[in-house]
Design an enzyme around this catalytic site. Structure first.
Site, PDB file in Angstrom:
ATOM      1  N   CYS B  88       0.814  -1.217   0.000  1.00 38.52           N
ATOM      2  CA  CYS B  88       0.000   0.000   0.000  1.00 38.52           C
ATOM      3  C   CYS B  88       0.846   1.265   0.000  1.00 38.52           C
ATOM      4  O   CYS B  88       0.314   2.368  -0.114  1.00 38.52           O
ATOM      5  CB  CYS B  88      -0.957   0.002   1.188  1.00 38.52           C
ATOM      6  N   CYS B 213     -13.637  -0.342   8.110  1.00 38.67           N
ATOM      7  CA  CYS B 213     -12.802  -0.705   6.962  1.00 38.67           C
ATOM      8  C   CYS B 213     -12.905   0.363   5.886  1.00 38.67           C
ATOM      9  O   CYS B 213     -13.970   0.935   5.667  1.00 38.67           O
ATOM     10  CB  CYS B 213     -13.247  -2.047   6.385  1.00 38.67           C
ATOM     11  N   LYS B 340     -10.570   5.788   4.206  1.00 41.75           N
ATOM     12  CA  LYS B 340     -11.903   5.352   4.626  1.00 41.75           C
ATOM     13  C   LYS B 340     -12.972   5.795   3.634  1.00 41.75           C
ATOM     14  O   LYS B 340     -13.810   4.989   3.236  1.00 41.75           O
ATOM     15  CB  LYS B 340     -12.202   5.930   6.021  1.00 41.75           C
ATOM     16  N   HIS B 344      -9.499   3.679  -1.397  1.00 44.96           N
ATOM     17  CA  HIS B 344      -8.133   3.161  -1.333  1.00 44.96           C
ATOM     18  C   HIS B 344      -7.769   2.303  -2.551  1.00 44.96           C
ATOM     19  O   HIS B 344      -7.677   1.086  -2.457  1.00 44.96           O
ATOM     20  CB  HIS B 344      -7.956   2.363  -0.039  1.00 44.96           C
TER      21      HIS B 344
END
Lengths: 485, 401
Positions: B88, B213, B340, B344
């Site tokens: 990431c 998540c 959030k 992402h």
């Protein structure tokens, strides 16, 4: 003469409730109702004949040295591999020397008793670890589904009387086909129960028992335990009566609490009986299938001096009721639930890498730095020690028998598992070393940071395309470790 | 320590695609969308770019290997294009490549483009992928939420935080990011949520519920960098320069050693210490105006506040509940909605975070603009798992600050 030096057993934790099986199937097979009492053991989705054999062997070996074992035997009629030695996986999981002989024995329900007999016969050329493990498949709504159970037993057989010396043995062989299963077939085909009982159990097995008694000159009344691993009410009692063995000598067949573990069952019962045997007790073990093998053991003064880790009784006590027949069907592969796309993850084996790393993967052998004492998993060329990344200093450090504690955990409902949610986390081994691992045989709320865990050899994955089974070690709550968190 | 990157490189222009479920767009379209904005912002032509870095996390179901996909999509003039992947932190890694190229003098103008097309997987959440032969045999094929959820159990145990207190603090993180994302036209999730909704959401990986998540989104972001001198020669006046770029990668100590307790990110602490030193920041709590951190999961953001030395260790959850990181708090965090709610897309996230700090420092952040003249903006990426990861920190700020 050969004798049993140590013994052990394993019964999976899940106990399928027979009433649940009957409730689901009575529309179709109401006659199953007469068998719908009690419970039978069933393997978790990540257990099979090999993993059960490993646990039975660990139960048997407890803290006994493994260095003198020369031969490893695994008897089963339901081993996961038809061509890849199952006992070879067992040997790796037990982290035994590469110089042991391994052999698989099967193809009959008497394979377990037969293996035990062969172990006794060959003990003069080295200590034998003999295991028998079974997880027979049965069609849904069949009697076998209710009668079967899953389990394993293990014995160390060596020269000398040990805990129980082999007094005598007797074999009868005849191609009596009470049931059969061709190569590649999933289920057995049987023949009429009355014929099997009269011509098989009564005559073949009965003749083997009487033959042994006659050959050894032992009076039937002297038999303390008659161990008959044939499922079905009254079979063992009938054999006892026919041979003149006292009714009270008939060993508990454990049918009510675990069912019958096929070829492993006489050995599970023997292990169970040895837990309470007294010096001088005569234990007669019968394995049946295309004839019969009968073994007569006499418990020595040493009986009670070596105990299994938990023993058949301990594993039976660990049971957890499973009232969900659908879960059993799914675990057994009888029905295919919608697994979702996450289950499509490529799990095909890399056989070169597995061989290179077999001690790490199958044996859970880590490393210990001889310079700093740092313990780590897996073993690597350069130590993980932050202050001294020493190169080439690590020696093998087996971790499978080392107790561990939970360091972090989660129960994951997103990732694919046949038994959601998937519990996993990091564990710290007593004395050093840690790993990220799956947890298995876990109940909700049972895992907490600090909870004691024990490693168990389990199926990690099954490759859908090739059918290859990957094994690895998982953490299981130590028996008696249930705590809130 | 090396002399560092401080003020050696300026951001000439940036662009960011609208993040979200871009069902009708492929990765090329997303890259072009972000690139077009960046190019216009920089005021240059494609022919002026000397080198490029492309970041993508999941290439198999995305655009495939190598730098070619970016070169083709953007029609780059046969320059060097390097594809980077570092979990990431991939976006920051691409930015780092471009910045270092300029700082070294090897390139006058360099491009970083990050992209991810996650909504072509056929299911929610990140794709499951191999982590190499050995890991697949002995590791846990868990989910991203499952890996990060372990942080919560270890954090609770380490600091004696009651499960319900931590859960409430985590929920506050998500409520805050939803409120912020609602104000951002480029964000994926633009609906505010309340505490009860977050607390009562279905469990994904205990104790992380659905709203703990981050969004799985498609998106792309672009940065064009050059030297301050060239930027000025191209007519730029208020320059946003790079103050620090630090990357810290696990060497296995967390998982194989014995000193780590699972409650924090060792790599973030290492990277943060070095980044502040490189940027000349001595009191991050008061000097860092803006925070964009890797809030892949609510608990991650909370713990990261401690690892960045913004909150005291073990006190992050209290600071969250006190509103310190709210858009109007003293250390606003994820003012753009964060992973959030902005979303992402793995390869794009690092550059997207820098994009927000860049806009805020230039006063171009629209409705969500901080009015207190932000000086330093810190962005932080975290790739991998708590026990094995890549931490990346980028600090950008007003030139000379």
């Amino acid at each position: 003469m050969a004798g049993i030096q140590s013994f052990g057993a394993y019964v999976p934790r899940l106990r399928l409730q027979r009433a649940a099986v009957h409730a689901a199937n009575k529309w179709f097979a109401p006659g199953l109702g007469r068998l719908a009492k009690g419970e039978r053991s069933m393997v978790n989705w990540d257990e099979d004949v090999v993993t059960m054999a490993v646990e039975a062997a660990r139960d048997c070996l407890a803290d006994r040295s493994r260095e003198d074992i020369a031969t490893v035997m695994l008897a089963s009629s339901s081993a996961p591999f038809a061509d890849r030695q199952n006992s070879g996986i067992l040997k790796e999981a037990l982290n035994l020397s590469d110089h042991v002989a391994t052999i698989d024995i099967g193809m009959s329900q008497k394979a377990g008793a037969g293996a035990l007999l062969q172990a006794c016969r060959s003990a003069s050329s080295g200590t034998v670890l003999v295991t028998a493990s079974e997880s027979r498949r049965a069609r849904p709504a069949s009697e076998d589904e209710l009668l079967n159970g899953d389990g394993a037993a293990a014995f160390v057989i060596g020269e000398g009387d040990g805990l129980a010396r082999l007094v005598d043995s007797y074999s009868v062989s005849a191609d009596f086909v009470d049931h059969f299963r061709p190569e590649g077939e999933e289920f057995d085909t049987g023949w009429e129960a009355r014929w099997v009982r009269d011509e098989g159990y009564s005559k073949l097995a009965g003749n083997a028992i009487s033959g042994l008694l006659k050959q050894s000159g032992v009076d039937a009344s002297a038999i303390s335990k008659l161990i008959v691993g044939i499922p079905g009410k009254g079979i063992a009692a009938g054999l006892a009566k026919r041979a003149g063995i006292a009714a009270e000598a008939v060993a508990d067949d454990l049918g009510a609490v675990m069912g019958s573990a096929g070829t492993a069952h006489p050995l599970v019962m023997l292990a169970h009986s040895l837990e309470t045997a007294k010096p001088g007790d005569l234990l007669l073990v019968l394995g049946f299938g295309q004839g019969a093998d009968v073994l007569l053991f006499e418990a020595t003064d040493a009986i009670g001096s070596v105990r299994p880790l938990l023993g058949a009784s301990g594993w039976l006590e660990r049971g957890r009721q499973e009232p969900n027949y659908m879960k059993y069907l799914s675990f057994a592969g009888h029905i295919q639930l919608e697994l979702g796309k996450r289950a499509e993850f490529d799990q095909s084996p890399v056989l070169t890498a597995l061989y290179r790393n077999r001690k790490t993967v199958l044996g859970l052998v880590g490393g210990r730095c001889t310079e700093t004492g740092t313990i780590q998993f897996p073993k690597t060329d350069i130590s993980v020690n932050q202050n001294n990344p020493a190169i080439g200093t690590q020696e093998d450090y087996p971790l499978a028998e080392v107790p561990a504690r939970v360091m972090s955990y989660t129960s994951d409902s997103l990732t694919f598992t046949l038994d959601p949610p998937n519990y996993y986390g990091m564990i710290d081994f007593e004395g050093g070393g840690r790993m990220l691992t799956e947890f298995t045989d876990v109940d909700p709320g049972q895992v907490a940071v600090g909870a004691p865990m024990r490693m168990m050899f389990r199926v990690k994955s099954r490759d859908n395309r090739s059918g290859f089974v990957q094994y690895f070690w998982k953490a299981v709550p130590t028996v008696g470790s249930d705590k809130n968190g | 320590m090396a002399s560092g990157i401080k003020d050696k490189v300026a951001i000439l222009g940036m662009g960011c695609a609208k993040f979200g479920e871009r069902w009708n767009d492929d990765a090329d379209t997303l890259m072009v969308e972000a690139y077009t904005e960046a190019l216009a912002d920089a005021g240059i032509e494609t022919s002026q770019i000397d080198a490029a870095w492309l970041s993508v996390g999941f290439d198999a179901m995305n655009i495939g290997p190598s730098g070619i996909p970016a070169a083709m999509a953007l029609r780059l003039p046969n320059i060097a294009v390097t594809k980077v992947e570092n979990y990431c932190a991939s976006g920051t890694e691409a930015f780092r490549g471009a910045v270092y190229a300029v700082a070294s003098g090897a390139a006058d103008i360099a491009l970083a483009v990050g992209v991810e097309k996650l909504k072509d997987t056929g299911y929610g959440g990140l794709p499951v992928r191999t982590r190499g032969t050995m890991f697949d045999m002995i590791g846990v094929v868990g989910s991203a939420p499952g890996n990060f959820a372990q942080l919560a159990s270890a954090y609770r145990a380490r600091h004696g935080v009651a499960p319900e207190d931590l859960k409430r603090a985590m929920a506050h993180v998500s409520v805050k990011s939803h409120a912020n994302g609602a104000k951002n036209p480029k964000a994926h999730l633009r609906k505010p949520v309340d505490m009860d909704t977050v607390l009562n959401a279905p469990m994904i990986a205990e104790p992380l519920g659905l709203f703990d998540c981050c969004g799985v989104s498609d998106g792309a972001a672009v940065a064009i960098v050059t030297t301050p001198e060239i930027a000025r020669s191209l007519g730029k006046t208020d320059l946003v320069t790079v103050k620090a770029l630090q990357l810290s990668v696990s060497n296995g100590w967390e998982l194989q050693g014995s000193g780590w307790d699972g409650s924090y990110f060792h790599t973030t602490r290492v990277a943060a210490t070095k980044a502040y030193q490189e940027a000349g920041i001595t009191d991050p709590g008061s000097q860092v105006s803006l925070l964009e951190v890797h809030d892949c999961f609510s608990v991650t953001e909370l713990v990261t506040m401690e690892d960045l030395h913004i909150s005291r260790v073990g006190e992050g959850w209290r600071d969250v509940l006190d509103g310190r990181f709210d858009a109007d708090g003293s250390n606003p965090c994820q003012i753009d909605g964060g992973l959030k709610c902005f979303g992402h897309p793995i390869g794009a996230s690092g550059i997207r975070m820098i994009y927000e700090n860049y806009l805020q420092i230039l006063g171009r952040a629209g409705d969500r603009q901080r009015e207190d003249n932000p000086v330093f903006g810190l962005s932080h990426n975290l790739g991998g798992m708590p026990n094995q990861n890549v931490a990346a920190i980028t600090i950008v700020g007003q030139e000379g600050a």
